[in-house]
Design an enzyme around this catalytic site. Structure first.
Site, PDB file in Angstrom:
ATOM      1  N   ARG A  28       0.105  -8.601  -4.285  1.00 22.96           N
ATOM      2  CA  ARG A  28       1.411  -9.211  -4.075  1.00 22.96           C
ATOM      3  C   ARG A  28       1.275 -10.471  -3.235  1.00 22.96           C
ATOM      4  O   ARG A  28       0.646 -10.466  -2.175  1.00 22.96           O
ATOM      5  CB  ARG A  28       2.356  -8.216  -3.381  1.00 22.96           C
ATOM      6  CG  ARG A  28       3.766  -8.760  -3.188  1.00 22.96           C
ATOM      7  CD  ARG A  28       4.672  -7.708  -2.588  1.00 22.96           C
ATOM      8  NE  ARG A  28       4.754  -6.545  -3.452  1.00 22.96           N
ATOM      9  CZ  ARG A  28       5.489  -6.496  -4.549  1.00 22.96           C
ATOM     10  NH1 ARG A  28       6.180  -7.557  -4.937  1.00 22.96           N
ATOM     11  NH2 ARG A  28       5.516  -5.410  -5.281  1.00 22.96           N
ATOM     12  N   GLU A  67       1.406  -2.647   2.822  1.00 19.79           N
ATOM     13  CA  GLU A  67       1.534  -3.885   3.611  1.00 19.79           C
ATOM     14  C   GLU A  67       2.989  -4.227   3.918  1.00 19.79           C
ATOM     15  O   GLU A  67       3.300  -4.774   4.971  1.00 19.79           O
ATOM     16  CB  GLU A  67       0.864  -5.054   2.884  1.00 19.79           C
ATOM     17  CG  GLU A  67       0.852  -6.315   3.727  1.00 19.79           C
ATOM     18  CD  GLU A  67      -0.106  -7.389   3.216  1.00 19.79           C
ATOM     19  OE1 GLU A  67       0.132  -8.556   3.533  1.00 19.79           O
ATOM     20  OE2 GLU A  67      -1.069  -7.040   2.518  1.00 19.79           O
TER      21      GLU A  67
END
Length: 280
Positions: A28, A67
């Protein structure tokens, strides 16, 4: 200053936020700031319900998955974060990070394609090997990678306008020099997937028809040149052939004239008489 790191693989541990680092293989690239703020508010009220998965490194701990939760915990002001420490080499860490995002189904399709390509490049894997690791069909992986053939600006436009992977795949049928005019029309008309596929199919059919027409016209010109060449050949052989072109409203009419007396030559037998006593 933390001088000693907690160690207990597989257990949930509270690890200082300051020694947890992002995963360099995190697929990402874009984290929605508003979503992070909302998640931070939830974490401040309820804590982190699902621990972050990390692996131990020389400098501390590296995120394997989670994350977004790590970023939100920092926004929430958490000093220690609940984590599960696992054993994972660079390859496994990269695969887990990608799978975690895929299972959540919120990873952009271009981010997914780029992550797959990075796995192949970094670890020397084939498409089939990557497909096996991700639990996907090889054809699916191949189709994902094909998306990266689109220009970077086109990919950006597709994402900014909320267009789907099927929109992107339809664009792959268009020649590179025509991608942006076609994409701009799709955005301007707000075409859905089916409308986009029909629009591109119509464009390609129209271009194909023009190519066929051009080829047919070229073939006709070759045919006419062949006729002219044949008449010229007869003239060189002593036959007084003639060709004239007449132009009408809708057509060209060609008239070819060859004298009958030159179509046949008298052939005499060796004894000087004609065969069967007839003239030829």
């Amino acid at each position: 200053m933390i001088t000693e790191k907690p160690k207990s693989a597989g257990q949930v541990l509270l690890i200082p936020n300051e020694i947890i680092y992002p995963n360099p293989s995190q697929p990402r690239r874009n984290f929605n700031q508003e979503e992070l703020v909302n998640l931070a508010i939830s974490i401040r009220l309820n804590g982190i319900l699902q621990p972050i998965t990390v692996r131990e490194t020389e400098n501390g701990y590296e995120v394997v998955s989670g994350e977004r939760r790590l970023r939100a915990s920092r926004l929430a002001g958490m000093l220690n974060v609940p984590c599960i420490v696992i054993e994972a080499n660079n390859f496994k860490s990269a695969v887990y990070a990608l799978i975690e995002n895929l299972q959540r189904q919120n990873l952009g399709y271009f981010e997914e394609a780029a992550a797959i390509e990075k796995l192949m490049y970094d670890f020397g894997l084939s498409q089939d090997e990557v497909a096996k690791q991700l639990g996907k069909a090889p054809s699916t992986v191949s189709n994902k990678l094909r998306l990266l053939a689109l220009p970077a600006k086109a990919r950006e436009m597709l994402c900014e306008n909320g267009l789907s992977e099927r929109h992107a795949r339809a664009l792959l049928r268009v020649k590179e020099e025509n991608i942006f005019p076609v994409l701009e029309k799709i955005i301007e008309k707000k075409l859905n997937v089916v409308q986009t596929e029909e629009y591109i199919e119509e464009l390609l059919t129209e271009k194909a028809a023009k190519r066929v027409t051009k080829t047919m016209f070229s073939d006709v010109k070759i045919f006419l040149k062949t006729i002219n060449h044949a008449v010229d050949t007869m003239k060189k052989a002593g036959i007084k052939a003639d060709i004239k072109k007449e132009e009408k409203a809708d057509d060209y009419v060609y008239h070819i004239k060859i004298p009958k007396k030159q179509m046949y030559k008298a052939v005499k037998p060796a004894d000087g008489n004609t065969a069967n006593g007839d003239s030829i």
